[in-house]
Design a protein around this motif. Structure first.
Motif, PDB file in Angstrom:
ATOM      1  N   ASN A   1      33.786  44.965  36.507  1.00 47.21           N
ATOM      2  CA  ASN A   1      32.502  45.308  35.886  1.00 47.21           C
ATOM      3  C   ASN A   1      31.279  44.936  36.722  1.00 47.21           C
ATOM      4  O   ASN A   1      30.261  45.628  36.670  1.00 47.21           O
ATOM      5  CB  ASN A   1      32.398  44.629  34.514  1.00 47.21           C
ATOM      6  CG  ASN A   1      33.518  45.051  33.583  1.00 47.21           C
ATOM      7  OD1 ASN A   1      33.814  46.239  33.459  1.00 47.21           O
ATOM      8  ND2 ASN A   1      34.154  44.093  32.940  1.00 47.21           N
ATOM      9  N   GLN A   2      31.381  43.868  37.489  1.00 44.92           N
ATOM     10  CA  GLN A   2      30.233  43.434  38.286  1.00 44.92           C
ATOM     11  C   GLN A   2      30.315  43.919  39.732  1.00 44.92           C
ATOM     12  O   GLN A   2      29.353  44.477  40.267  1.00 44.92           O
ATOM     13  CB  GLN A   2      30.137  41.908  38.262  1.00 44.92           C
ATOM     14  CG  GLN A   2      28.941  41.336  39.013  1.00 44.92           C
ATOM     15  CD  GLN A   2      28.863  39.820  38.875  1.00 44.92           C
ATOM     16  OE1 GLN A   2      29.151  39.244  37.817  1.00 44.92           O
ATOM     17  NE2 GLN A   2      28.480  39.140  39.950  1.00 44.92           N
ATOM     18  N   ASP A   3      31.478  43.734  40.340  1.00 40.66           N
ATOM     19  CA  ASP A   3      31.631  44.107  41.751  1.00 40.66           C
ATOM     20  C   ASP A   3      31.993  45.575  41.947  1.00 40.66           C
ATOM     21  O   ASP A   3      31.888  46.089  43.064  1.00 40.66           O
ATOM     22  CB  ASP A   3      32.700  43.228  42.406  1.00 40.66           C
ATOM     23  CG  ASP A   3      32.331  41.757  42.394  1.00 40.66           C
ATOM     24  OD1 ASP A   3      31.134  41.463  42.597  1.00 40.66           O
ATOM     25  OD2 ASP A   3      33.214  40.913  42.178  1.00 40.66           O
ATOM     26  N   LYS A   4      32.440  46.243  40.866  1.00 41.12           N
ATOM     27  CA  LYS A   4      32.759  47.674  40.913  1.00 41.12           C
ATOM     28  C   LYS A   4      33.821  48.004  41.963  1.00 41.12           C
ATOM     29  O   LYS A   4      33.685  48.956  42.732  1.00 41.12           O
ATOM     30  CB  LYS A   4      31.493  48.505  41.198  1.00 41.12           C
ATOM     31  CG  LYS A   4      30.309  48.193  40.314  1.00 41.12           C
ATOM     32  CD  LYS A   4      30.578  48.518  38.862  1.00 41.12           C
ATOM     33  CE  LYS A   4      29.335  48.298  37.991  1.00 41.12           C
ATOM     34  NZ  LYS A   4      29.620  48.481  36.554  1.00 41.12           N
ATOM     35  N   VAL A   5      34.892  47.204  42.009  1.00 39.52           N
ATOM     36  CA  VAL A   5      35.961  47.473  42.977  1.00 39.52           C
ATOM     37  C   VAL A   5      36.691  48.762  42.608  1.00 39.52           C
ATOM     38  O   VAL A   5      36.738  49.156  41.440  1.00 39.52           O
ATOM     39  CB  VAL A   5      36.966  46.306  43.043  1.00 39.52           C
ATOM     40  CG1 VAL A   5      36.286  45.044  43.535  1.00 39.52           C
ATOM     41  CG2 VAL A   5      37.647  46.084  41.691  1.00 39.52           C
ATOM     42  N   VAL A   6      37.303  49.385  43.601  1.00 40.53           N
ATOM     43  CA  VAL A   6      38.079  50.597  43.357  1.00 40.53           C
ATOM     44  C   VAL A   6      39.483  50.251  42.883  1.00 40.53           C
ATOM     45  O   VAL A   6      40.146  51.046  42.212  1.00 40.53           O
ATOM     46  CB  VAL A   6      38.136  51.478  44.625  1.00 40.53           C
ATOM     47  CG1 VAL A   6      38.917  50.798  45.742  1.00 40.53           C
ATOM     48  CG2 VAL A   6      38.726  52.853  44.316  1.00 40.53           C
ATOM     49  N   GLY A   7      39.943  49.046  43.233  1.00 43.41           N
ATOM     50  CA  GLY A   7      41.271  48.617  42.825  1.00 43.41           C
ATOM     51  C   GLY A   7      41.424  47.124  43.023  1.00 43.41           C
ATOM     52  O   GLY A   7      40.609  46.478  43.689  1.00 43.41           O
ATOM     53  N   ILE A   8      42.484  46.575  42.437  1.00 44.42           N
ATOM     54  CA  ILE A   8      42.742  45.135  42.515  1.00 44.42           C
ATOM     55  C   ILE A   8      44.140  44.889  43.054  1.00 44.42           C
ATOM     56  O   ILE A   8      45.087  45.593  42.701  1.00 44.42           O
ATOM     57  CB  ILE A   8      42.605  44.469  41.126  1.00 44.42           C
ATOM     58  CG1 ILE A   8      41.162  44.579  40.616  1.00 44.42           C
ATOM     59  CG2 ILE A   8      43.033  43.000  41.172  1.00 44.42           C
ATOM     60  CD1 ILE A   8      40.989  44.104  39.179  1.00 44.42           C
ATOM     61  N   ILE A   9      44.263  43.873  43.907  1.00 44.66           N
ATOM     62  CA  ILE A   9      45.562  43.404  44.390  1.00 44.66           C
ATOM     63  C   ILE A   9      45.802  42.036  43.768  1.00 44.66           C
ATOM     64  O   ILE A   9      44.930  41.185  43.751  1.00 44.66           O
ATOM     65  CB  ILE A   9      45.581  43.321  45.921  1.00 44.66           C
ATOM     66  CG1 ILE A   9      45.516  44.729  46.530  1.00 44.66           C
ATOM     67  CG2 ILE A   9      46.830  42.599  46.404  1.00 44.66           C
ATOM     68  CD1 ILE A   9      45.443  44.749  48.044  1.00 44.66           C
ATOM     69  N   GLY A  10      47.026  41.806  43.273  1.00 49.90           N
ATOM     70  CA  GLY A  10      47.333  40.573  42.574  1.00 49.90           C
ATOM     71  C   GLY A  10      47.308  40.814  41.078  1.00 49.90           C
ATOM     72  O   GLY A  10      47.312  41.965  40.646  1.00 49.90           O
ATOM     73  N   PRO A  11      47.278  39.747  40.271  1.00 52.05           N
ATOM     74  CA  PRO A  11      47.302  38.333  40.611  1.00 52.05           C
ATOM     75  C   PRO A  11      48.689  37.869  41.068  1.00 52.05           C
ATOM     76  O   PRO A  11      49.647  38.636  41.020  1.00 52.05           O
ATOM     77  CB  PRO A  11      46.891  37.661  39.303  1.00 52.05           C
ATOM     78  CG  PRO A  11      47.386  38.595  38.244  1.00 52.05           C
ATOM     79  CD  PRO A  11      47.206  39.966  38.814  1.00 52.05           C
ATOM     80  N   THR A  12      48.786  36.621  41.480  1.00 51.27           N
ATOM     81  CA  THR A  12      50.005  36.114  42.097  1.00 51.27           C
ATOM     82  C   THR A  12      51.188  35.999  41.143  1.00 51.27           C
ATOM     83  O   THR A  12      52.287  36.443  41.457  1.00 51.27           O
ATOM     84  CB  THR A  12      49.735  34.737  42.734  1.00 51.27           C
ATOM     85  OG1 THR A  12      48.670  34.852  43.683  1.00 51.27           O
ATOM     86  CG2 THR A  12      50.974  34.207  43.444  1.00 51.27           C
ATOM     87  N   LEU A  13      50.986  35.404  39.983  1.00 51.76           N
ATOM     88  CA  LEU A  13      52.083  35.140  39.065  1.00 51.76           C
ATOM     89  C   LEU A  13      52.293  36.270  38.051  1.00 51.76           C
ATOM     90  O   LEU A  13      51.341  36.936  37.641  1.00 51.76           O
ATOM     91  CB  LEU A  13      51.835  33.834  38.303  1.00 51.76           C
ATOM     92  CG  LEU A  13      51.668  32.571  39.149  1.00 51.76           C
ATOM     93  CD1 LEU A  13      51.451  31.364  38.238  1.00 51.76           C
ATOM     94  CD2 LEU A  13      52.877  32.350  40.052  1.00 51.76           C
ATOM     95  N   SER A  14      53.539  36.430  37.615  1.00 55.36           N
ATOM     96  CA  SER A  14      53.856  37.457  36.624  1.00 55.36           C
ATOM     97  C   SER A  14      53.129  37.184  35.315  1.00 55.36           C
ATOM     98  O   SER A  14      52.639  38.113  34.652  1.00 55.36           O
ATOM     99  CB  SER A  14      55.365  37.512  36.385  1.00 55.36           C
ATOM    100  OG  SER A  14      56.049  37.984  37.519  1.00 55.36           O
ATOM    101  N   GLY A  15      53.044  35.914  34.918  1.00 56.57           N
ATOM    102  CA  GLY A  15      52.333  35.570  33.697  1.00 56.57           C
ATOM    103  C   GLY A  15      50.874  35.979  33.741  1.00 56.57           C
ATOM    104  O   GLY A  15      50.301  36.421  32.737  1.00 56.57           O
TER     105      GLY A  15
END
Length: 389
Positions: free
Chosen positions: A108-122
């Motif tokens: 919402n703030q940085d307006k990324v096109v996509g996200i990588i992660g997060p590290t843990l399945s939880g």
């Protein structure tokens, strides 16, 4: 004269409206278009990363961060003039709430096109719904628990699920050591570890192993003597451990200290060099499955290992390799769409991924956006991971 003044005033008003329409009064770009260059030349893609960078599992996040940074440097050089990647890094410290806050900021703030992660399945079970609701592609690079991709159609992962990796390690160990009966120990308060245990148990039942007992602990525990003493009394042929590297390494160490000298087969959490640091010589003989091996005779793998070691002074692990591949996968998809900030276009292109040749192996996504790949079974010998033969 008065009529002439009125006409001049009207003409001035019309001219002012025309000038506004021609410059500063244009419609604002949509959120999913922000970040792309104005129609030509190099486009900028803002990609977020949420990682376990601080805290008890920081070695996972640090390896991922380094793999991503190396890939970013290479990609920005390779695609210079066409695509520039900006990597925005957020530390979740392995906490679901922090991961959710990071995702909301990136979306919402940085307006990324996509996200990588997060590290843990939880963390992914907590963040995946947030990304799906915002129609933002999210690529898991270490999430191996069952059900990850059921979260929504914007959730992907290039990390082989435990349902593929664990059976490969167990089958290899059962055949080599003639295992007939086994015991289990796992972390009960971690989604990843619980999922891994369930896969271990189901696989054991499938191959006909006798289940001698199941012991549990919690992340953060440091004393496993009571559980392992119970297990030793059952006289198992093998011990199956599902845990993150810190607790898992301490379990292995304590098992050897009390004389439980049977083959130990672990889940994906053991695929980190910290196991060698924490467990030391007691880690010898540990068996795990991984999609990545530094010893693989492949030009791309060896180039990656060389470049990573030159930059960070150590060899990469599975987490670094999958992160490295993850950014390459997203960059390749963005180049095909030619829309560096269009989340929907990126999602649709990712879904088409087929035969991507990464350092962690050849990869395609199935209809549920799960990776199709083949794990490599390895063991620890003389202080390093080597092929299990």
């Amino acid at each position: 004269m008065r009529q002439r003044k009125v006409m001049i005033t009207m003409l001035s008003a019309v001219l002012s409206v025309s000038l506004l329409a021609g410059c500063g009064a244009q419609p604002e770009a949509k959120d999913n278009e922000a970040g792309a260059a104005a129609g030509k030349g190099e486009q900028v893609a803002k990609i977020g990363y949420i990682g376990f960078i601080s805290g008890s599992g920081a070695a996972y996040g640090e390896a991922q961060k380094q793999g991503l940074e190396l890939a970013k440097t290479e990609l920005n050089e390779i695609n210079k003039g066409n695509l520039k990647i900006e990597l925005l890094i957020e530390d979740s410290a392995g906490k679901k709430e922090s991961a959710i806050n990071a995702a909301n900021k990136l979306i919402n703030q940085d307006k990324v096109v996509g996200i990588i992660g997060p590290t843990l399945s939880g963390e992914m079970f907590a963040v995946g719904p947030v990304a799906t609701e915002a129609e933002t592609p999210i690529l898991g690079i270490s999430n191996t628990a069952e059900g990850i991709n059921d979260i929504g159609e914007y959730v992907f992962r290039n990390s082989l699920p435990e349902s593929v990796a664990i059976p490969a390690a167990m089958d290899a160990a059962v055949k080599k050591y003639g295992i007939k009966k086994a015991a289990f120990i796992y972390s009960k308060n971690d989604d990843f570890s619980v999922s891994g245990f369930k896969t271990m148990k189901a696989t054991a039942e499938k191959v006909g192993l006798q289940n001698l007992g199941e012991e549990t602990f919690s992340n953060g525990d440091v004393d496993f003597a009571a559980q392992l003493t119970k297990i030793k009394a059952t006289n198992p042929d093998a011990l199956f451990v599902s845990a993150l590297y810190k607790e898992g390494s301490l379990v292995v160490k304590k098992a050897r200290e009390i004389g439980l000298n049977v083959p130990i087969i672990g889940g994906n959490g053991f695929n980190n060099p910290q196991v060698l640091e924490i467990a030391g010589k007691t880690a010898e003989g540990l068996v795990v499955a991984t999609p990545f091996s530094t010893d693989k005779k492949d030009d791309n793998v060896q180039k990656f290992v060389k470049n990573y070691e030159a930059k960070y002074g150590k060899k990469p692990d599975q987490f670094a390799a999958q992160a490295y591949d993850g950014l390459y996968i997203i960059a390749q998809s963005l180049l095909k769409t030619k829309k560096a900030a269009d989340r929907h276009a990126l999602r649709d292109e990712l879904a088409k991924l087929k035969d991507f040749n990464g350092v962690s192996g050849k990869l395609s996504f199935d209809e549920k956006r799960n990776p199709i790949g083949v794990p490599v079974v390895v063991t620890i010998k003389d202080g390093k991971f080597v092929p299990f033969e």
